[in-house]
Write an enzyme that holds these catalytic residues in place. Structure first.
Site, PDB file in Angstrom:
ATOM      1  N   ASN A  29       0.861  -1.184   0.000  1.00 11.24           N
ATOM      2  CA  ASN A  29       0.000   0.000   0.000  1.00 11.24           C
ATOM      3  C   ASN A  29       0.893   1.229   0.000  1.00 11.24           C
ATOM      4  O   ASN A  29       1.789   1.345   0.838  1.00 11.24           O
ATOM      5  CB  ASN A  29      -0.912   0.005   1.234  1.00 11.24           C
ATOM      6  CG  ASN A  29      -1.854   1.206   1.254  1.00 11.24           C
ATOM      7  OD1 ASN A  29      -1.427   2.341   1.453  1.00 11.24           O
ATOM      8  ND2 ASN A  29      -3.131   0.957   1.039  1.00 11.24           N
ATOM      9  N   SER A  52      -5.063  -0.425  -3.093  1.00 15.72           N
ATOM     10  CA  SER A  52      -5.627   0.895  -2.849  1.00 15.72           C
ATOM     11  C   SER A  52      -6.810   0.711  -1.910  1.00 15.72           C
ATOM     12  O   SER A  52      -7.716  -0.077  -2.202  1.00 15.72           O
ATOM     13  CB  SER A  52      -6.082   1.514  -4.177  1.00 15.72           C
ATOM     14  OG  SER A  52      -6.375   2.869  -3.996  1.00 15.72           O
ATOM     15  N   GLU A  53      -6.817   1.423  -0.781  1.00 15.81           N
ATOM     16  CA  GLU A  53      -7.772   1.098   0.281  1.00 15.81           C
ATOM     17  C   GLU A  53      -9.230   1.397  -0.071  1.00 15.81           C
ATOM     18  O   GLU A  53     -10.127   0.995   0.652  1.00 15.81           O
ATOM     19  CB  GLU A  53      -7.370   1.779   1.601  1.00 15.81           C
ATOM     20  CG  GLU A  53      -7.357   3.289   1.610  1.00 15.81           C
ATOM     21  CD  GLU A  53      -5.984   3.859   1.295  1.00 15.81           C
ATOM     22  OE1 GLU A  53      -5.196   3.172   0.615  1.00 15.81           O
ATOM     23  OE2 GLU A  53      -5.711   5.009   1.717  1.00 15.81           O
ATOM     24  N   ASN A  54      -9.458   2.100  -1.182  1.00 16.05           N
ATOM     25  CA  ASN A  54     -10.845   2.318  -1.594  1.00 16.05           C
ATOM     26  C   ASN A  54     -11.436   1.101  -2.309  1.00 16.05           C
ATOM     27  O   ASN A  54     -12.565   1.157  -2.781  1.00 16.05           O
ATOM     28  CB  ASN A  54     -10.962   3.572  -2.475  1.00 16.05           C
ATOM     29  CG  ASN A  54     -10.078   3.515  -3.696  1.00 16.05           C
ATOM     30  OD1 ASN A  54      -8.932   3.090  -3.632  1.00 16.05           O
ATOM     31  ND2 ASN A  54     -10.600   3.929  -4.829  1.00 16.05           N
ATOM     32  N   SER A  94     -11.425  -4.341   2.021  1.00 10.96           N
ATOM     33  CA  SER A  94     -10.115  -3.743   1.800  1.00 10.96           C
ATOM     34  C   SER A  94      -9.375  -3.532   3.123  1.00 10.96           C
ATOM     35  O   SER A  94      -8.182  -3.813   3.236  1.00 10.96           O
ATOM     36  CB  SER A  94     -10.310  -2.407   1.073  1.00 10.96           C
ATOM     37  OG  SER A  94      -9.077  -1.807   0.822  1.00 10.96           O
TER      38      SER A  94
END
Lengths: 224, 232
Positions: A29, A52-54, A94
């Site tokens: 990340n 990607s944390e979204n 996520s």
């Protein structure tokens, strides 16, 4: 001061050194801002999946104009593509990946780091609070946390401190700090200087660091 | 079970009254129920508590509700894209509760899944932990966080059917599935409403049980940060 480099050059230098933290086979990340730039320097022979944390596991390159999809962005809200082998998921999934320690590495930006490995990077008292986004979760999730930042602030004051002055993002979470001047590890016995950037001396690094620095017996000078 | 198909966006939001708590899907401007938000602006409903990762931008998304002073309290993780937000917070007109993004996602998931609270490491040792319950498991500290529910949840999906089943597109999924499950009443804005049987049950992200009503609409899908690579 030994070297005065243009800001863009400094950022590229830090990003290129940070890229060396990424090993083939890693899930990584990259934080918003300078950490996102690290992706531009990942060597082609490395197999790396960027998270990607979204809700995207497998960030691809930026799209060509005709490929732009408004439903496909990274956590910095920039339009991206998905890499071959990518997967989409919900935000809960996520962060389950993140919190569940499935990521090998996170590279994040920092305002201050303390000698205990505390990180402050989300708010400055008196200034508008924008929010922590995913940073507070990520610092507890990835197996290794690397902070990349300038060695000193715009007033020339140290950002690597005995104690953080700013409100914390996480306590005792940082493993390694990479700055424009040095690479420093957070160990159980304190901070250890392991690399010094070209144009700087060990003594200059010590002077521009408030926290106590142990110099590794094999400290690598002019390493990057 | 066949769900309500609203004849208009105005009707879709007509049950939402002053002082309601609403959850709104989306990350940035991606995956937001654009037309439901516009209908809420027109409805002039006020004193809302809004739970959403972000609060839109000054002239789009939840930023429009903010500009109209329809929001009393905002629970989110990142609100840095919005100058009016800043002004209202500094003027004491808007209450804000900031929550780490993963904690927010899990609080909503827990709420919809009937879990009142859970422990997470995010926020330990930070200002967020002040006054909060900390518990140690296997030598590591965790913060107690409570689940979140809403009177109304507004979500956006790419496809939906008359049974309320929803499929999202790419990163427009984000918070939408958890939000759909956490609303007492969940209203889905879909890009395409398809006939029953057209969706493959294996591909459904949100099973229809969570959704009370749907409406088809056309979205602008504004882009916050257009990033392109130069043609070779």
């Amino acid at each position: 001061m030994a070297v005065e480099l243009d800001k863009a050059v400094v950022r590229e230098k830090i990003a290129r050194r940070a890229e060396q933290e990424i090993e083939s086979g890693y899930y990584v990340n990259l934080g918003i801002g300078m950490p996102t730039m690290v992706a531009n320097y990942i060597q082609e022979d490395k197999q790396v999946v960027l998270q990607s944390e979204n809700g995207l596991l497998g960030i691809g390159r930026s799209p060509y104009e005709e490929e732009v999809d408004p439903d496909l962005i990274n956590a910095g809200k920039e339009t991206v593509t998905a890499s071959v082998g990518a997967a989409y998921c919900s935000s809960a999934e996520s962060f389950a990946m993140i919190r569940g320690e499935h990521l090998d590495l996170a590279i994040l930006g920092g305002m201050e780091v303390s000698e205990q490995g505390d990180l402050a990077n989300w708010m400055i008292p008196g200034k508008m609070i924008k929010g922590m986004g995913g940073a507070m979760d990520i610092v507890h999730g990835a197996k290794k946390i690397v902070i990349i930042m300038d060695h000193v602030n715009k007033h020339g004051e140290p950002k690597i401190l005995k104690q953080c002055q700013l409100p914390l993002t996480g306590q005792g979470v940082v493993d390694r700090i990479i700055t424009d001047r040095a690479v420093i590890d957070v160990t159980e016995t304190g901070l250890e200087l392991i690399e010094v950037s070209e144009g700087w001396t060990v003594e200059e690094i010590k002077q521009s660091t408030e926290a106590e620095l142990h110099v590794h017996p094999n400290v690598w000078e002019a390493s990057f | 079970m066949m769900k309500t198909i609203y004849p208009s966006f105005e009707r879709a939001v007509s049950e939402i009254k002053d002082y309601s708590t609403i959850m709104v899907g989306g990350f940035g401007l991606v995956g937001i129920p654009e037309n439901l938000i516009l209908a809420l602006v027109d409805s002039k409903v006020k004193h809302l508590t809004v739970i959403s990762n972000n609060c839109g931008v000054d002239d789009w998304g939840l930023g429009l509700l903010l500009k109209n002073k329809q929001i009393d309290k905002m629970i989110g993780s990142y609100v840095g894209e919005n100058k009016e937000f800043e002004r209202q917070v500094l003027a004491g007109e808007l209450e804000v509760e900031l929550t780490p993004q993963g904690t927010l996602a899990e609080r909503i998931r827990a709420g919809g899944a009937g879990i009142p609270a859970f422990y997470t490491p995010a926020g330990v040792g930070t200002p967020l932990a002040e006054g909060q319950e900390v518990r140690t498991f296997d030598g590591k500290d965790y913060l107690l966080q409570t689940g979140l529910r809403a009177d109304f949840s507004l979500v956006r999906a790419a496809k939906g059917d008359h049974y309320g089943n929803l499929i999202y597109n790419k990163t427009a999924q984000n918070f939408n599935p958890m939000i759909a499950a956490a609303g007492k009443v969940t209203i889905a804005e879909v890009e395409q409403l398809v006939d029953p049987g057209k969706l493959n049950p294996d591909h459904i992200h949100t099973p229809g049980i969570y959704v009370q009503g749907l409406i088809e609409g056309l979205q602008e899908k504004r882009i916050e940060r257009l990033t392109v690579r130069a043609e070779a």
